[in-house]
Scaffold this motif. Structure first.
Motif, PDB file in Angstrom:
ATOM      1  N   GLU A   1      -6.983  29.262  21.951  1.00  0.00           N
ATOM      2  CA  GLU A   1      -7.991  28.809  22.917  1.00  0.00           C
ATOM      3  C   GLU A   1      -9.337  28.535  22.252  1.00  0.00           C
ATOM      4  O   GLU A   1     -10.202  27.874  22.845  1.00  0.00           O
ATOM      5  CB  GLU A   1      -8.156  29.858  24.013  1.00  0.00           C
ATOM      6  N   ASP A   2      -9.539  29.042  21.041  1.00  0.00           N
ATOM      7  CA  ASP A   2     -10.785  28.777  20.317  1.00  0.00           C
ATOM      8  C   ASP A   2     -10.745  27.452  19.568  1.00  0.00           C
ATOM      9  O   ASP A   2     -11.743  27.059  18.948  1.00  0.00           O
ATOM     10  CB  ASP A   2     -11.057  29.906  19.307  1.00  0.00           C
ATOM     11  N   ALA A   3      -9.605  26.768  19.605  1.00  0.00           N
ATOM     12  CA  ALA A   3      -9.447  25.546  18.820  1.00  0.00           C
ATOM     13  C   ALA A   3     -10.456  24.471  19.217  1.00  0.00           C
ATOM     14  O   ALA A   3     -11.021  23.785  18.359  1.00  0.00           O
ATOM     15  CB  ALA A   3      -8.026  25.008  18.964  1.00  0.00           C
ATOM     16  N   ALA A   4     -10.693  24.306  20.506  1.00  0.00           N
ATOM     17  CA  ALA A   4     -11.625  23.266  20.960  1.00  0.00           C
ATOM     18  C   ALA A   4     -13.025  23.515  20.418  1.00  0.00           C
ATOM     19  O   ALA A   4     -13.699  22.585  19.949  1.00  0.00           O
ATOM     20  CB  ALA A   4     -11.643  23.211  22.482  1.00  0.00           C
ATOM     21  N   ALA A   5     -13.474  24.771  20.468  1.00  0.00           N
ATOM     22  CA  ALA A   5     -14.808  25.103  19.951  1.00  0.00           C
ATOM     23  C   ALA A   5     -14.876  24.893  18.449  1.00  0.00           C
ATOM     24  O   ALA A   5     -15.929  24.502  17.914  1.00  0.00           O
ATOM     25  CB  ALA A   5     -15.155  26.558  20.298  1.00  0.00           C
ATOM     26  N   MET A   6     -13.769  25.127  17.740  1.00  0.00           N
ATOM     27  CA  MET A   6     -13.743  24.921  16.306  1.00  0.00           C
ATOM     28  C   MET A   6     -13.838  23.437  15.949  1.00  0.00           C
ATOM     29  O   MET A   6     -14.446  23.063  14.945  1.00  0.00           O
ATOM     30  CB  MET A   6     -12.448  25.502  15.720  1.00  0.00           C
ATOM     31  N   LEU A   7     -13.241  22.591  16.756  1.00  0.00           N
ATOM     32  CA  LEU A   7     -13.177  21.171  16.439  1.00  0.00           C
ATOM     33  C   LEU A   7     -14.387  20.383  16.930  1.00  0.00           C
ATOM     34  O   LEU A   7     -14.680  19.306  16.395  1.00  0.00           O
ATOM     35  CB  LEU A   7     -11.906  20.567  17.031  1.00  0.00           C
ATOM     36  N   ASP A   8     -15.088  20.884  17.925  1.00  0.00           N
ATOM     37  CA  ASP A   8     -16.222  20.144  18.494  1.00  0.00           C
ATOM     38  C   ASP A   8     -17.265  19.727  17.453  1.00  0.00           C
ATOM     39  O   ASP A   8     -17.737  18.581  17.473  1.00  0.00           O
ATOM     40  CB  ASP A   8     -16.876  20.957  19.611  1.00  0.00           C
ATOM     41  N   PRO A   9     -17.683  20.619  16.533  1.00  0.00           N
ATOM     42  CA  PRO A   9     -18.672  20.180  15.535  1.00  0.00           C
ATOM     43  C   PRO A   9     -18.188  19.025  14.664  1.00  0.00           C
ATOM     44  O   PRO A   9     -18.993  18.210  14.215  1.00  0.00           O
ATOM     45  CB  PRO A   9     -18.909  21.451  14.700  1.00  0.00           C
ATOM     46  N   LEU A  10     -16.866  18.943  14.424  1.00  0.00           N
ATOM     47  CA  LEU A  10     -16.327  17.822  13.654  1.00  0.00           C
ATOM     48  C   LEU A  10     -16.376  16.542  14.473  1.00  0.00           C
ATOM     49  O   LEU A  10     -16.806  15.496  13.987  1.00  0.00           O
ATOM     50  CB  LEU A  10     -14.886  18.114  13.224  1.00  0.00           C
ATOM     51  N   PHE A  11     -15.919  16.623  15.723  1.00  0.00           N
ATOM     52  CA  PHE A  11     -15.889  15.437  16.575  1.00  0.00           C
ATOM     53  C   PHE A  11     -17.298  14.902  16.848  1.00  0.00           C
ATOM     54  O   PHE A  11     -17.496  13.696  16.960  1.00  0.00           O
ATOM     55  CB  PHE A  11     -15.200  15.760  17.896  1.00  0.00           C
TER      56      PHE A  11
END
Length: 349
Positions: free
Chosen positions: A99-109
């Motif tokens: 469930e933390d995956a989205a927060a991890m990827l947001d800075p990249l996106f």
């Protein structure tokens, strides 16, 4: 929003290095697939249990690494088996939360970072880390901050997100658990924008055993930190060795003087060794100062050069110039050909 999430997930490869994770790998793969990540890659280091077959049944793409060690597995996977522009790396021991995956990827996106580190200390559940490991992690993070002048809070975290392009720019050689430390150091060295995201860190499920050996792997990580300081903080690298040599020389000198004035016993051999150690220490410290000055000058010149070429790296600027030159030659050839054709037509007329 839903379309964007699906598109983002299609551009992400979830990378799970494994070694005898049969108890947990199916759960981890299922959690990420339930979160919308269809591209799950398991790279296995030669497990002796059913890790590979269980991972395949859970829906993951499974490959067996050619070497040994987590570091070698990550390098091989990203370079040869990952074709997605974004990589989300996690351990297969069910200690990280999908469930933390989205927060991890947001800075990249969002273009805010090229590398993201999950901070386990933000929400560490009871029993997730022993007191010895917690103390060791804190000391290593403090050492990293002192040596490399950046505070990433949790450089040993195995939950990472990064662009494949930025990963290929890193010079990584560690084969074992030192890969996380080396990645953090290389991010500093290459001045990659790094984001730190709070994550949840859970206790390993019962029945699964850790592959981490605190004393052995902790020593490897400290050596990796010190070794990498040679090119990132040469004053610490050479100054630290110089300080140790000087301290040894001072201790030997004190011993010789004490024995001579207290008992009238001279230790000529030890005295020579004390002088040699002290001179070596001073020389190493001076060399560290000079190396640090050269390193600072090099970084300033690189920054100035990048500003001159409009923010491009030297490699990209060179590629752009070559491309422009080729395009110029082609357009020049076309123009010359048109001129020649026009001249010939005028002559015929």
């Amino acid at each position: 929003m839903i379309a964007r999430l699906m598109s983002d997930h299609d551009d992400v490869c979830v990378l799970l290095p494994t070694m005898n994770e049969a108890e947990t790998v199916a759960r981890v793969v299922a959690d990420f697939r339930d979160a919308g990540f269809e591209n799950v890659l398991v790279i296995d280091g030669g497990s002796t249990d059913e890790t590979r077959s269980i991972a395949r049944e859970a829906g993951a793409r499974v490959v067996e690494q050619s070497g040994r060690g987590k570091g070698q597995a990550v390098r091989e996977a990203v370079r040869h088996y990952v074709d997605a522009p974004y990589v989300l790396m996690a351990d297969a021991d069910a200690t990280y939360d999908a469930e933390d995956a989205a927060a991890m990827l947001d800075p990249l996106f969002d273009g805010e970072a090229d590398h993201v580190i999950g901070n386990r200390f933000a929400d560490m559940r009871p029993g997730a880390m022993t007191r010895l490991n917690r103390i060791g992690n804190r000391i290593i993070n403090l050492a990293f901050r002192a040596i490399h002048r950046e505070g990433y809070r949790d450089i040993l975290s195995g939950y990472r997100a990064f662009t494949r392009e930025s990963f290929l720019r890193l010079h990584l050689t560690a084969d074992g658990f030192g890969i996380e430390t080396e990645m953090a150091v290389e991010c500093v060295k290459n001045r990659l924008p790094v984001a730190v995201v709070p994550i949840t860190y859970r206790e390993r499920p019962g029945g699964s055993a850790t592959n981490l050996h605190p004393i052995r792997d902790g020593g490897v990580i400290f050596l990796e930190l010190y070794r990498k300081a040679k090119t990132n903080n040469p004053l610490f690298y050479f100054g630290g060795a110089g300080a140790m040599a000087t301290a040894v020389g001072a201790a030997m000198t004190a011993f010789v003087l004490y024995r001579y004035f207290a008992f009238g016993i001279s230790h000529e051999v030890i005295a020579v060794g004390a002088v040699g150690a002290t001179i070596l220490g001073i020389q190493l410290f001076v060399f560290g100062v000079l190396a640090d000055m050269i390193h600072s000058l090099h970084r300033e010149q690189m920054a100035r050069y990048e500003r001159t070429v409009g923010g491009e790296t030297p490699d990209r600027a060179s590629e752009r110039r070559e491309s422009d030159a080729v395009a110029g030659r082609e357009s020049g050839d076309d123009a010359t050909g048109s001129t020649r054709r026009g001249t010939a037509e005028e002559a015929r007329d």
